[in-house]
Motif scaffolding. Structure first.
Motif: not given
Length: 274
Positions: A182-185, A189
């Motif tokens: 998962p890439r949240t920041t 990204k």
């Protein structure tokens, strides 16, 4: 008398140190220099560039994950006789881009639009790694903008024939390990977008290079991440192509052999060699 001798020694040391500091050129923070930097509104993003020197323009375009600072050994040399335009590519350095997609065609179009914004009709171009690909694609898509270009460490497709097998295996390992994370920041990204650029691109056929009409100096190190054989293929398919394989060099030809690189590229641009 003893006190006077000590004071004289201290004074001489102070003056010597002062003279050395005065004669030393201050180190320029390339890539983070407000005195030379400016943002341009280019194709939906704010593109950051720094300008040094005067004369014929030379556009500098860096590699994957890099920035203007990659040219710290290139800018001072060329700024003595050229107008050096050092650029942070889309999604790199200070040129932010929140969109999901990224391509070499997109970045080459950015460079063309930047020249328009700066009221520059055409320029010399120096590109390293991904920037070398940008230089090639710019010469293909915007031939009227490129006088001559030097491209070092560029590849035309993303597999183990255009990259050394070890380089490709390392990229594949990274892709398989990280593709489902998962890439949240925004940084996470952006970093993944930049990685995927080189994992999936470029996709340029050798036959497509035939459209390049300007002189092109195609460069690699003899121990580059790009096999010499692949660099030779690029050179052979450009009408006015010239090849330089830098001895005892890895991927960073313009850093590892900066003096030779600068002189050779300058001679190529001025027409005194090749």
């Amino acid at each position: 008398m003893k006190k006077l001798t000590i004071l004289t020694t201290l004074l001489c040391a102070f003056l010597s140190g002062y003279a050395q500091k005065k004669n030393q050129s201050p180190k320029i923070p390339y890539g983070n220099n407000p005195a030379a930097g400016k943002y341009y509104d280019i194709r939906g993003i704010k593109m950051y560039c720094e300008v040094y020197g005067q004369g014929q323009p030379v556009l500098l375009t860096h590699g994957n994950g890099g920035s203007i600072s990659a040219f710290s050994k290139t800018i001072p040399y060329f700024a003595k006789k050229y107008k050096v335009i050092a650029v942070d590519s889309r999604a790199h350095g200070k040129s932010t881009d929140t969109r999901d997609s990224l391509s070499f065609e997109m970045m080459a179009d950015d460079l063309s639009a930047l020249l328009d914004a700066m009221h520059i009709k055409k320029s010399y171009v120096i590109g390293w790694s991904d920037g070398g690909i940008n230089a090639i694609v710019m010469a293909m898509r915007h031939p009227e903008k490129v006088i001559k270009f030097a491209s070092t460490g560029a590849n035309l497709w993303p597999d183990s024939t255009a990259l050394t097998p070890d380089t490709w295996k390392d990229m594949r390992k990274t892709y398989l390990a990280d593709k489902d994370k998962p890439r949240t920041t925004a940084k996470e990204k952006n970093d993944w977008k930049i990685f995927m650029l080189d994992w999936l691109q470029p996709n340029i056929k050798l036959s497509a290079l035939k459209v390049i009409q300007c002189p092109a100096l195609i460069i690699c190190g003899d121990r580059d991440l790009i096999p010499v054989e692949h660099t030779n293929q690029i050179f052979q398919n450009i009408k006015q192509g010239y090849l330089w394989v830098v001895p005892h060099s890895g991927h960073a030809t313009l850093i590892e052999h900066s003096d030779d690189f600068n002189k050779k590229v300058d001679s190529f641009f001025s027409g005194t060699s090749f």
